[in-house]
Design an enzyme around this catalytic site. Structure first.
Site, PDB file in Angstrom:
ATOM      1  N   GLY B 213       0.772  -1.051  -0.085  1.00 52.22           N
ATOM      2  CA  GLY B 213      -0.501   0.208  -0.511  1.00 52.22           C
ATOM      3  C   GLY B 213       0.915   1.350  -0.036  1.00 52.22           C
ATOM      4  N   THR B 214       2.112   1.282  -0.806  1.00 52.36           N
ATOM      5  CA  THR B 214       2.907   2.222   0.088  1.00 52.36           C
ATOM      6  C   THR B 214       2.729   2.950  -1.480  1.00 52.36           C
ATOM      7  OG1 THR B 214       5.116   0.879  -1.138  1.00 52.36           O
ATOM      8  CG2 THR B 214       3.885   1.225   1.600  1.00 52.36           C
ATOM      9  N   GLU B 343       3.017  -3.014 -12.897  1.00 51.17           N
ATOM     10  CA  GLU B 343       2.363  -2.325 -12.245  1.00 51.17           C
ATOM     11  C   GLU B 343       0.444  -2.494 -12.194  1.00 51.17           C
ATOM     12  OE1 GLU B 343       2.043   1.882 -12.700  1.00 51.17           O
ATOM     13  OE2 GLU B 343       4.599   1.615 -13.083  1.00 51.17           O
ATOM     14  N   TYR B 553      16.142  12.263  -7.024  1.00 45.82           N
ATOM     15  CA  TYR B 553      15.173  12.604  -5.695  1.00 45.82           C
ATOM     16  C   TYR B 553      15.186  13.928  -5.546  1.00 45.82           C
ATOM     17  CZ  TYR B 553      12.293   9.628  -2.316  1.00 45.82           C
ATOM     18  OH  TYR B 553      11.386   9.312  -2.516  1.00 45.82           O
TER      19      TYR B 553
END
Lengths: 633, 633
Positions: B213-214, B343, B553
């Site tokens: 769930g991340t 995915e 990032y």
């Protein structure tokens, strides 16, 4: 197709314009001193105009320098000279011009093949044995209008009708010619390929891309059932290094370039790809991508999938390419992996961006003698476990060790043969190695000199734990040098009733010994069961190491004298060997690929759903089977 | 589907029988002493029954230990305590229970966010805000008959209706609930998943696999237009290590296992995968495969595509899996790469064979201070060029360096703060580093102690050439430790009008500086243009190095006080940032994936033909869009 292509290309144009406007936006409104865009420093530097120099190993009329019915260069072959000694002709190789005193005896004792029993090849192609071409006039007219060179010459067509499977070469030696391409075209650049593919789609012509022609999976065989005109799309003239990017250590290369040319060109700038498949003298970048090629030094440089950063392929649907040259992405399933391994069934690879490395400072060969194969495998497994494999490490079995001896050229110096004798005495008598069980690993280290010497020590220390004895650089170097002449040996064999092939697999570590033993034994049994009159050569080596397993490479050859249908016997034994490999947990192929030769096992290899996925991609990309080589599926 | 599955499974049975008979053939006719098959030595040894012990970080009712509308564990959060100091609650982390004296001031000075301006979250879900489930009765009955646990509980359904994008969490904090799954099922093994998928196909139910769930790509959001019953297939209870193979250094693991559990279980046997994504406390193996995950220590262990040896996925067409566990193959396009990155659009990954490594003997952190970001990037590029990157090397910009300071816990010792002060003096006054320009790289080395120390020296020597100064192990260790608490900080921000997100890209080396500068500047400009009242936080770090480029990032956050539609403003700025990334040569994503958030750029990312290939696979594997999360395409 044409409208797809121009829509694709105008879409790319629109996207490019959009991106430029985004970047230009910064120039219009400088935000502060620190964020001035220094656009010039972003351009790929180090582009040398001279590297675009064309440098062709492979001329259009390949038969001018290469054999039409055997391996490699015309001027290089094994023969028995007028003194009855084996000799390697020509000037191109280290071995060229040298006598190989042990080879004749080895051929006799290994195969029972004597010089009295000859099966020479037809020296010259009888062009009247070649079917007249089935021409698609509209396609031909279309090609003429593009200016792309082409040919209907029977010699050009025969040359491109095959790879190097035994069952392809053997009939050519007998002067037999099957289905061949009807036409050869030589596009010189990506746009030429686009035009060729568009024409093929428009006029329903079967296209078979042809790179180095070194396939050993029947990938290049023309399907005999193909009724359309078959056009061989020869990529060899599309072979420039377009740019070298020293900042990112990449090079952008046309896919028709041959391995030896690529390395030579890059070396001029102090770089290399380090991709050195055994076929590199003749195989092409496009072929490597299409077959998922592996190179000798993959431990440093990676296999082809590790080397490519960007691929461009022309398909009936249009050009496929990613928009970015980033090193690694998560943007859905990786479409490069739809291209890698597609074996000419989806389109023509035209340009590739590859990683390059500085040419290593230092290179050192080595070799290790093990008391037996089991100890050697255990050593290679430990080297892999410690992740300290050299650039290359290969372990051959005892038969290949004997074979390596047989290929030793005549030494000019008494001293060198004395040394050899001394070594032999030391290894066998003093250290107690049994010459019928010992085996040899060859090693290659490269990199910074200091690191190489450290690395070397680490590997030899591990080898010692498994009873391995360092056996000098010479043996190592010779092992690697022989790699490039081995393929010529089959032609000598075929002059004297001996036929053979290599085949390979990848397998988990704990299956290596069983697979080597079982497959070699199976080959011997199958030959016996099928009436082969002479003991076959059945030998293997561990030729690559990985974390989770190894690549094992087999040679299999036999004297077919007394058999009425040697090719059929050969095919049955090879088939049984592959069944044995699969039963023992080995893969269908590590790097040779599937082609048509191994199609029958594809379903069980990737499962129904996997096969269906591959078919769905094929049906989408090439609904009319323009790329109709019938490989894989 | 049922017939496909049983045909597939009886076909596999036939093939297995065939292989056994091949091997048994050797036993029936021993050939000679040497070739006796020692079958027992081939079995995977070291299978410990105890590693099949279930060890669940994640209970079925996750909300018992995890936040329903924020990140991570319920018991762990940043708060301002009664003395007005920032504190991190709970007991799970190094930082837990500690005061962070600098954090409040940093929040104020960075965002203008003061404790007076609060935007607290709704503490408890109002279950009446949750739509009653749209149940597919036939499917429910089918599930009941399988014994697979399930739930229609609104809390269970809400928990699985989202990932952790800002636009998913923000409404939950306001108590707003959109489309949620109608049902949750918890299969416990591969066969449970097969049954669930068969039922979903039979009764036309939409399945959305749910691992950790991340997701931060909106991959888990339920499509509001979906009219069928949506079933969340929660994999967390399918989480065993089925076997460990010490001979091949692989482990076969159920895909619902969470990262921290996998490592903990393997550690018990002295092994690890070494795959440590920042989300590893909660993310699952299946999720990593589905999104092409990347881990902190990929320089040693590889990214997920390097780690997997075998994958099994259940699709509407049946189970896809290769028949071989060989380390590397050429058997057409690699079907693993059709699965990696899919995915959740093609099926459910159930079991994976991963490579494992012995737990390293020694681990050492480090840090280097650079005078400015440019020098730091140049150093990282040189480290990559020399191929001597540590397990992890990350370069943060000056803003993140300041931020790292703000997160320092209160030190219990006067001596430690004295040391800190001394270091600061040394770096700024003595060495002349400008505190508003300096930046820090954190490093992690692991392996054999001797090699680590050699490696460390090599890296610090390179750093020195770029003006880098070694700044101690503590700073390095803290940097990595903070990784796991950063995600909790956003919840604190959202308590005080601050919203934000991270996003990432991969980019060639020569674009790194431009991308960092241009994207950060673009963010600032866009915020200004859209009326954001406070200066945003716009910061980046280089977080992975590769041969041909790096991963960058970004963090982006701002105080939205005074804005009427903060989520809309956020989305527009993020969109512009992505456009800026693409325009500067960055990829759509390095590892977060595409989901629904970045679908619009897929066509230009992989080209028309690439997109068509992905669609053709989807249409074949899942023609009725059972796996209807609408990701990617």
């Amino acid at each position: 197709m044409a409208s797809n292509s121009s829509r694709g290309s105008s879409e790319r144009h629109r996207i490019a314009q959009h991106r430029l406007s985004v970047i230009a936006g910064h120039l219009q409104r400088p935000l502060n001193g620190d964020t001035t865009i220094r656009a010039t420093e972003c351009k790929a530097q180090g582009t040398r105009p001279d590297v675009a120099t064309e440098m062709k190993t492979v001329p259009r009329r390949r038969q001018e320098i290469m054999k039409w019915n055997g391996w490699g260069y015309n001027d290089s072959k094994f023969i028995y000279n007028k003194n009855g000694q084996a000799e390697f002709t020509g000037k191109r190789y280290r071995l060229s011009g040298m006598i190989i005193p042990g080879l004749r005896d080895w051929m006799e004792s290994t195969f029972g093949a004597t010089v009295q029993h000859k099966t020479p090849a037809t020296p010259v192609l009888n062009t009247s044995a070649v079917q007249p071409p089935t021409l698609n006039e509209a396609f031909v007219e279309g090609i003429k209008s593009t200016g792309i060179p082409f040919s209907h010459d029977p010699e050009d067509r025969v040359f491109r009708s095959h790879g190097h499977c035994l069952h392809e070469i053997f009939p050519l030696r007998e002067g037999k010619v099957g289905r061949v391409p009807d036409m050869v075209v030589w596009p010189k650049c990506h746009n030429d390929v686009v035009k060729t593919v568009e024409l093929a789609c428009k006029h329903n012509v079967c296209l078979i891309p042809f790179g180095g022609g070194t396939s050993v999976s029947s990938a290049l065989e023309c399907p005999p059932e193909e009724t359309r005109s078959i056009v061989s799309l020869d990529t060899s003239q599309m072979n420039r290094v377009l740019w070298i990017d020293e900042k990112n250590l990449t090079a952008h290369v046309e896919a028709g370039i041959i391995g030896q040319d690529l390395e030579r060109l890059l070396n001029e700038s102090g770089y290399c790809t380090g991709h050195e498949p055994d076929s590199m003298e003749f195989s092409s970048l496009g072929g490597w991508v299409a077959t998922r090629a592996s190179g000798m030094k993959k431990n440093i440089y990676g296999n082809i999938e590790d080397l490519v950063v960007h691929i461009k392929m022309v398909t009936p649907r249009g050009v496929i390419e990613k928009s970015c040259q980033g090193p690694r992405m998560s943007t859905g399933p990786d479409v490069h992996h739809f291209i890698l391994g597609s074996e000419g069934t989806l389109g023509v690879v035209t340009e590739v961006t590859m990683k390059i490395r500085p040419v290593p400072e230092y290179q050192k060969y080595g070799s290790v003698v093990f008391p037996n194969f089991e100890q050697g495998v255990a050593c290679l497994r430990e080297v892999a476990r410690q992740r300290c494999a050299p650039a290359s490490i290969r372990l051959m079995d005892n038969e290949q060790f004997q074979f390596g001896h047989a290929l030793k050229p005549q030494v000019s110096s008494i001293f060198t043969s004395f040394l050899d004798g001394l070594k032999k005495f030391y290894i066998t008598k003093f250290k107690g190695f049994d010459p019928s069980r010992l085996c040899v690993a060859t090693l290659l280290f490269e990199g910074d000199r200091e690191k190489v010497l450290q690395h070397e020590k680490q590997v030899y220390d591990i080898a010692a734990k498994f009873g391995g004895l360092a056996a000098g650089e010479d043996n190592g170097q010779r092992g690697y040098m022989l790699t490039f002449v081995i393929a010529y040996l089959r032609d000598l064999g075929m002059d004297y009733f001996v036929i053979g092939e290599s085949f390979e697999t990848s397998v988990p570590w704990d299956r290596v010994l069983d697979i080597c033993r079982n497959v070699k034994a199976r080959i011997v049994q199958e030959c016996k069961d099928r009436g082969v009159q002479f003991q076959p050569l059945s030998t293997c080596r561990v030729t690559q190491t990985y974390d989770a397993g190894a690549c094992v490479y087999f040679y299999f050859a036999f004297n077919y004298r007394g058999l009425s249908d040697p090719l059929h016997v050969y095919a049955q034994v090879e088939h049984a060997a592959r069944e044995e490999i699969l039963a023992n947990g080995g893969s269908l192929s590590h790097h040779h690929g599937v082609g048509k030769l191994r199609k029958e096992w594809m379903r069980e290899t990737v499962s129904d759903v996997g096969l269906g996925m591959l078919k769905s991609v094929k049906d989408y990309v090439d609904p009319n089977n323009i790329f109709g080589n019938r490989n894989l599926l």
